[in-house]
Design a protein around this motif. Structure first.
Motif, PDB file in Angstrom:
ATOM      1  N   LEU A 254       0.820  -1.210   0.000  1.00  0.00           N
ATOM      2  CA  LEU A 254       0.000   0.000   0.000  1.00  0.00           C
ATOM      3  C   LEU A 254       0.854   1.261   0.000  1.00  0.00           C
ATOM      4  O   LEU A 254       0.520   2.254  -0.658  1.00  0.00           O
ATOM      5  CB  LEU A 254      -0.924  -0.001   1.222  1.00  0.00           C
ATOM      6  N   THR A 255       1.955   1.227   0.738  1.00  0.00           N
ATOM      7  CA  THR A 255       2.829   2.393   0.824  1.00  0.00           C
ATOM      8  C   THR A 255       3.401   2.744  -0.545  1.00  0.00           C
ATOM      9  O   THR A 255       3.545   3.923  -0.890  1.00  0.00           O
ATOM     10  CB  THR A 255       3.964   2.141   1.828  1.00  0.00           C
ATOM     11  N   ARG A 256       3.734   1.736  -1.327  1.00  0.00           N
ATOM     12  CA  ARG A 256       4.274   1.989  -2.667  1.00  0.00           C
ATOM     13  C   ARG A 256       3.256   2.639  -3.586  1.00  0.00           C
ATOM     14  O   ARG A 256       3.610   3.282  -4.574  1.00  0.00           O
ATOM     15  CB  ARG A 256       4.751   0.670  -3.276  1.00  0.00           C
ATOM     16  N   GLU A 257       1.967   2.468  -3.244  1.00  0.00           N
ATOM     17  CA  GLU A 257       0.910   3.023  -4.085  1.00  0.00           C
ATOM     18  C   GLU A 257       0.483   4.424  -3.664  1.00  0.00           C
ATOM     19  O   GLU A 257      -0.280   5.083  -4.367  1.00  0.00           O
ATOM     20  CB  GLU A 257      -0.311   2.095  -4.050  1.00  0.00           C
ATOM     21  N   VAL A 258       0.970   4.894  -2.494  1.00  0.00           N
ATOM     22  CA  VAL A 258       0.608   6.229  -2.017  1.00  0.00           C
ATOM     23  C   VAL A 258       1.188   7.279  -2.958  1.00  0.00           C
ATOM     24  O   VAL A 258       2.358   7.205  -3.341  1.00  0.00           O
ATOM     25  CB  VAL A 258       1.115   6.459  -0.579  1.00  0.00           C
ATOM     26  N   ARG A 259       0.382   8.284  -3.282  1.00  0.00           N
ATOM     27  CA  ARG A 259       0.820   9.326  -4.203  1.00  0.00           C
ATOM     28  C   ARG A 259       0.895  10.710  -3.575  1.00  0.00           C
ATOM     29  O   ARG A 259       1.737  11.527  -3.962  1.00  0.00           O
ATOM     30  CB  ARG A 259      -0.131   9.377  -5.405  1.00  0.00           C
ATOM     31  N   GLU A 260       0.023  11.005  -2.629  1.00  0.00           N
ATOM     32  CA  GLU A 260      -0.050  12.381  -2.145  1.00  0.00           C
ATOM     33  C   GLU A 260       0.126  12.543  -0.638  1.00  0.00           C
ATOM     34  O   GLU A 260       0.858  13.418  -0.190  1.00  0.00           O
ATOM     35  CB  GLU A 260      -1.388  13.002  -2.559  1.00  0.00           C
ATOM     36  N   GLU A 261      -0.546  11.716   0.172  1.00  0.00           N
ATOM     37  CA  GLU A 261      -0.590  12.003   1.607  1.00  0.00           C
ATOM     38  C   GLU A 261      -0.607  10.726   2.436  1.00  0.00           C
ATOM     39  O   GLU A 261      -1.253   9.745   2.079  1.00  0.00           O
ATOM     40  CB  GLU A 261      -1.837  12.841   1.907  1.00  0.00           C
ATOM     41  N   PHE A 262       0.112  10.775   3.557  1.00  0.00           N
ATOM     42  CA  PHE A 262       0.203   9.648   4.477  1.00  0.00           C
ATOM     43  C   PHE A 262       0.036  10.203   5.888  1.00  0.00           C
ATOM     44  O   PHE A 262       0.841  11.019   6.352  1.00  0.00           O
ATOM     45  CB  PHE A 262       1.572   8.970   4.324  1.00  0.00           C
ATOM     46  N   LEU A 263      -1.029   9.783   6.582  1.00  0.00           N
ATOM     47  CA  LEU A 263      -1.341  10.279   7.926  1.00  0.00           C
ATOM     48  C   LEU A 263      -1.269   9.123   8.909  1.00  0.00           C
ATOM     49  O   LEU A 263      -1.678   8.007   8.578  1.00  0.00           O
ATOM     50  CB  LEU A 263      -2.746  10.893   7.963  1.00  0.00           C
ATOM     51  N   ALA A 264      -0.776   9.381  10.126  1.00  0.00           N
ATOM     52  CA  ALA A 264      -0.636   8.276  11.076  1.00  0.00           C
ATOM     53  C   ALA A 264      -0.799   8.722  12.513  1.00  0.00           C
ATOM     54  O   ALA A 264      -0.320   9.789  12.910  1.00  0.00           O
ATOM     55  CB  ALA A 264       0.723   7.594  10.902  1.00  0.00           C
ATOM     56  N   PHE A 265      -1.501   7.891  13.313  1.00  0.00           N
ATOM     57  CA  PHE A 265      -1.501   7.961  14.770  1.00  0.00           C
ATOM     58  C   PHE A 265      -0.493   6.921  15.247  1.00  0.00           C
ATOM     59  O   PHE A 265      -0.556   5.761  14.833  1.00  0.00           O
ATOM     60  CB  PHE A 265      -2.866   7.577  15.349  1.00  0.00           C
ATOM     61  N   ALA A 266       0.417   7.309  16.143  1.00  0.00           N
ATOM     62  CA  ALA A 266       1.407   6.369  16.685  1.00  0.00           C
ATOM     63  C   ALA A 266       1.329   6.378  18.208  1.00  0.00           C
ATOM     64  O   ALA A 266       2.134   7.022  18.882  1.00  0.00           O
ATOM     65  CB  ALA A 266       2.810   6.738  16.213  1.00  0.00           C
ATOM     66  N   PRO A 267       0.334   5.679  18.784  1.00  0.00           N
ATOM     67  CA  PRO A 267       0.195   5.650  20.244  1.00  0.00           C
ATOM     68  C   PRO A 267       1.181   4.673  20.875  1.00  0.00           C
ATOM     69  O   PRO A 267       2.068   4.146  20.215  1.00  0.00           O
ATOM     70  CB  PRO A 267      -1.250   5.185  20.429  1.00  0.00           C
TER      71      PRO A 267
END
Length: 331
Positions: A132-145
């Motif tokens: 999925l990461t290889r297919e990301v084109r514009e934005e990546f958002l994450a919660f890291a608890p």
């Protein structure tokens, strides 16, 4: 100077002019402040709404400014109420997200639901995330608890993060405030920032979450064991809700490189969250988990709060916190 308390520059200028010239009318105030009569009139309307001006004694047609000591208490009280309302809205968003997540907690691998893909085990999660990461084109958002990140998790995510940022993908990550004292996690986050990533921290997070291009989200089936399984969500309504949750949390979070601010009561976000959880009857263990700190640290924070409130029990601490305005009254 008073912008942070809700006054724009024109309104503040008029308020100061009224303090210097208590007997002046609108025209005189306009001349003294270098403003138009219309600007002064609008400013007086704002000051009236904020209760910073009152009718003059014996002259109902003239307004007078309240003294600064009273005025500042009014403005700070108003701001404190707004902060409490914002916190309640944020908690409502988190509760809605938790309910949404719980709907998927009972899913089984064999279940077939539109917009849902079930992943079992850490290896499957990482393999799917790599694709999925290889297919990301514009934005990546994450919660890291979970507080400080493990060396294994940071090592596993580093190549993916470098690939994303190297391709110009906008990356925003929210960690817990507790990572600020964990050097390896800070160094990891700082390295992402140097590559163009944006990092903020917040006192607590509802769950681990990744959103890619606002089209796909990955969340764990169980917050207690995030390696056990996860679900991929692609439904438009679900993604809209999760993106809204992220943006609300992002706005209230603070950049990692900045000093954590305190509220009008002198509490930082971690202490304010701990106080709310304490008043709700949560154990030290539960508070530690929410804040991403050790059990010992959670117990220390709780003890310090009770000492500041001069409370002998958690119930009494909650009552005193409400009485002092540290916590909002609840119906």
């Amino acid at each position: 100077m008073l912008t942070a308390l809700g006054l724009d520059s024109v309104t503040e200028t008029v308020y100061r002019a009224m303090l210097r010239h208590p007997a002046a009318g609108v025209a005189a105030l306009a001349h003294a402040a270098g403003l138009s009569v219309e600007e002064v009139g609008n400013a007086l309307d704002t000051l009236s709404e904020l209760a910073l001006v009152r009718p003059a004694a014996g002259d109902a047609g003239r307004l007078r400014a309240v003294s600064p000591d009273i005025g500042m208490e009014i403005l700070m009280g108003r701001q404190q109420a707004q902060l409490a309302e914002q916190q309640l809205r944020l908690e409502a968003s988190r509760a809605a997200a938790a309910r949404l997540i719980s709907e998927y907690a009972e899913l089984r691998p064999a279940a077939s639901h539109p917009g849902v893909e079930h992943l079992v085990g850490l290896d499957q999660i990482r393999d799917r995330l790599t694709v999925l990461t290889r297919e990301v084109r514009e934005e990546f958002l994450a919660f890291a608890p979970g507080g400080p990140q493990t060396a294994e998790n940071m090592a596993a995510s580093r190549p993916l993060n470098q690939d994303l940022l190297g391709r110009g993908v906008r990356m925003r990550t929210i960690y817990l405030d507790s990572v600020r004292t964990h050097r390896p996690t800070v160094e990891h986050a700082t390295s992402l920032a140097r590559l163009g990533g944006r990092i903020r921290t917040t006192p607590s997070l509802p769950t681990r979450m990744i959103i890619m291009d606002r089209l796909t989200a990955m969340i764990p089936v169980s917050s207690d064991d995030t390696a056990a399984g996860a679900v991929l969500l692609t439904g438009q309504g679900t993604l809209t809700a999760l993106c809204a949750l992220f943006e609300t949390t992002w706005e209230s979070a603070q950049p990692l490189g900045e000093i954590v601010s305190t509220d009008p009561n002198g509490l930082n976000g971690q202490q304010a969250t701990a106080l709310r959880l304490l008043a709700e009857g949560h154990t030290d263990e539960a508070i530690a988990k929410r804040l991403g700190v050790s059990h010992r640290t959670a117990r220390r924070i709780a003890s310090e709060l009770m000492e500041r409130l001069d409370a002998r029990s958690r119930f009494e601490a909650g009552v005193r916190a409400v009485q002092r305005g540290w916590l909002p009254h609840r119906c």
